[in-house]
Design a protein around this motif. Sequence first.
Motif, short mmCIF file in Angstrom:
data_model
loop_
_atom_site.label_atom_id
_atom_site.label_comp_id
_atom_site.label_asym_id
_atom_site.label_seq_id
_atom_site.Cartn_x
_atom_site.Cartn_y
_atom_site.Cartn_z
N THR A 212 40.97 37.52 39.56
CA THR A 212 39.79 37.46 39.27
C THR A 212 39.15 38.39 38.07
O THR A 212 39.71 39.58 37.89
CB THR A 212 38.59 37.38 40.39
N HIS A 213 38.06 38.62 37.57
CA HIS A 213 37.71 39.51 36.61
C HIS A 213 37.61 40.79 37.49
O HIS A 213 37.87 41.81 36.86
CB HIS A 213 36.13 38.98 36.02
N GLN A 214 36.85 40.70 38.70
CA GLN A 214 36.58 42.19 39.39
C GLN A 214 37.92 42.72 39.78
O GLN A 214 38.23 43.75 39.74
CB GLN A 214 35.68 41.65 40.61
N SER A 215 39.03 41.70 40.29
CA SER A 215 40.20 42.42 40.80
C SER A 215 40.97 42.96 39.64
O SER A 215 41.47 43.89 40.01
CB SER A 215 40.92 41.28 41.70
N LEU B 49 39.83 44.20 36.80
CA LEU B 49 39.35 45.60 36.58
C LEU B 49 39.86 46.75 37.38
O LEU B 49 39.93 47.94 36.81
CB LEU B 49 37.57 45.35 36.43
N GLN C 175 41.69 46.04 31.86
CA GLN C 175 40.53 47.19 31.61
C GLN C 175 40.53 47.51 30.29
O GLN C 175 39.39 47.78 29.73
CB GLN C 175 41.00 48.42 32.55
#
Length: 596
Positions: free
Chosen positions: A572-575, A577, A584
């Motif tokens: 996912t986007h958060q993982s 990052l 990143q």
Amino acid sequence: MPHSSDSKPSAGAYQSLLPIFRFIKPYKVKVALALFFLVFTAGISLSVGQGVKVVIDSGFISGSVEQLTSTILLLIGMISLLAFGTFFRFYLMSWLGERVSADIRTAVFNQIIRLHPSYFEENRSGELMSRLTTDTSLLQSIIGSSFSMALRSLFMLLGGLIMLFVTNFKLSMIVVVCVPFVLIPMMVFGRRVRKLASSSQDAIADIGTYAGEMIQNIKVVQSYNHEAIEQKAFGHEVEKAFDVAKKRIKQRAFLFAAVILLTFAAISVMLLVGGMDVIAGRMTGGELGAFVFYAIMVAMSVATVAEVYGELQRAAGSATRLLELLQIESMITSPSHPQSLPEKQSDQASLAIGFHDLDFYYPSRPDVAALKNINLAIEHGQTVALVGPSGAGKTTMFEMLQRFYDPQKGHITLNGVSIEQLSLPELRDVMGMVPQQPVLFSHDVMRNIAYGKPGASFEEVVDAAKRANAHDFIEQLPQGYESFLGEQGVRLSGGQKQRIAIARAILKDPDVLLLDEATSALDAQSEFHVQEALNELMADRTTIVIAHRLATVIHVDKIVVMDKGHIVDTGTHQSLLASSPLYQRLCELQFEQGNK
């Protein structure tokens, strides 16, 4: 592209043209009628010589007005029959030429449109267009006109020679002795004409390709002030084609002139000998008149055959080029016994997709892997984003999924079935593609949207346009949904073209949705409305998005990070990052630019 004229220069013109006759076979009745009238007119033409003999001996020399009148009326009757037969011969042969040309053109187009996409990486569209238009037009001329002339002239030549011997044996031998001298230049110059004709067709294809490319990109040409440069370059291409054509027509002119010179030189010798025989009383004036008539007929027939021989040599190149194209087998075909996609279970909203150990190299770049060791599972109803720098392989994933290419290793599955085991229509029917650069056809709005669902009603098209936020601007066009959009939709803005493409996908209502940053060409207001439409369209579907702007994929189910043909990370986007340096870096670059 290799050309037949280079690869098989020794093949005879007639052997090259023989396969074309399979296109004539369905019209056997028309061919039989055309041949009947061809033989009929040839027979009448030959009998006119006897009419000339009767007119001279029974009309002029006898001094009888009645006999002269009756012989002239007989001659008029024969010529009337000749005109009657000529009408049907010309009509039927011309009909055959047009009909066969249309059938060949259709067969070539049907073949081209089914060929694998990699074929078009290696072959120019302008050359294919030349084969579809110029080559088929040349064959139409050959079948409808030149071939008829050749057959008729052969009948006249053979019949004329027979009548020459019937009329006067001694003079006929003079003609026969001269025939080999006429045939030699036909063979020598004809071979040269054939080689130059194929080169001429290739040069014309080059002109079409060059002009088409410039016209397609006219704004770029004018933006860089390259009009004068392109005019000069195009003029150079035209001159190259003209130089080849000049050599070809020079050889044809030599061929025709040599035949005329040798043929009428033989007739002059014959007239001298025949005139002496008339003076000596060894033959009548009518016999000499008839003999001259037949001799001129034979001479004209030989000249016509010589001219048509050059045309046939030229057509042989076109025929071989067309047959070469018709014999190409597409590398991407449906299996002979295709499987069917399994019925979706009640808990499956849409199709599941799997990439398994997949390697792929483009045929035009066999040393560089476009995709390498790709393993990816996309679950039913998921929305998955492909992100990465340019050249990472994102678009190639779309092309593999639609089976525009087959992998060198591994396979792709839909609901557990390998896509190579599915028929191409069934595979592509479950997918809807919205490219970043929308493709519109030179037609009206209705046709462009309905391309997603042939036979769709007007109400369905309007509903799809409304859901894509396109209805309002379409209504403002001069003829609304019947407005002509120009080549590649040139009359619309980029955002308007994109909304037409989205409406097309909405109308198709596919199980798998492929979006190549479908909102990238829209302004902020339109993007909001179209994104709402896409959200509705994406519901209960498996969706794959190529994301150029990462802000649009923050909330997708899975993000796949790609680089140089490899999948380097998923999540996912958060993982991502937290775990993916490349992701990143992409985010930092885009969000920093967005904050400036």
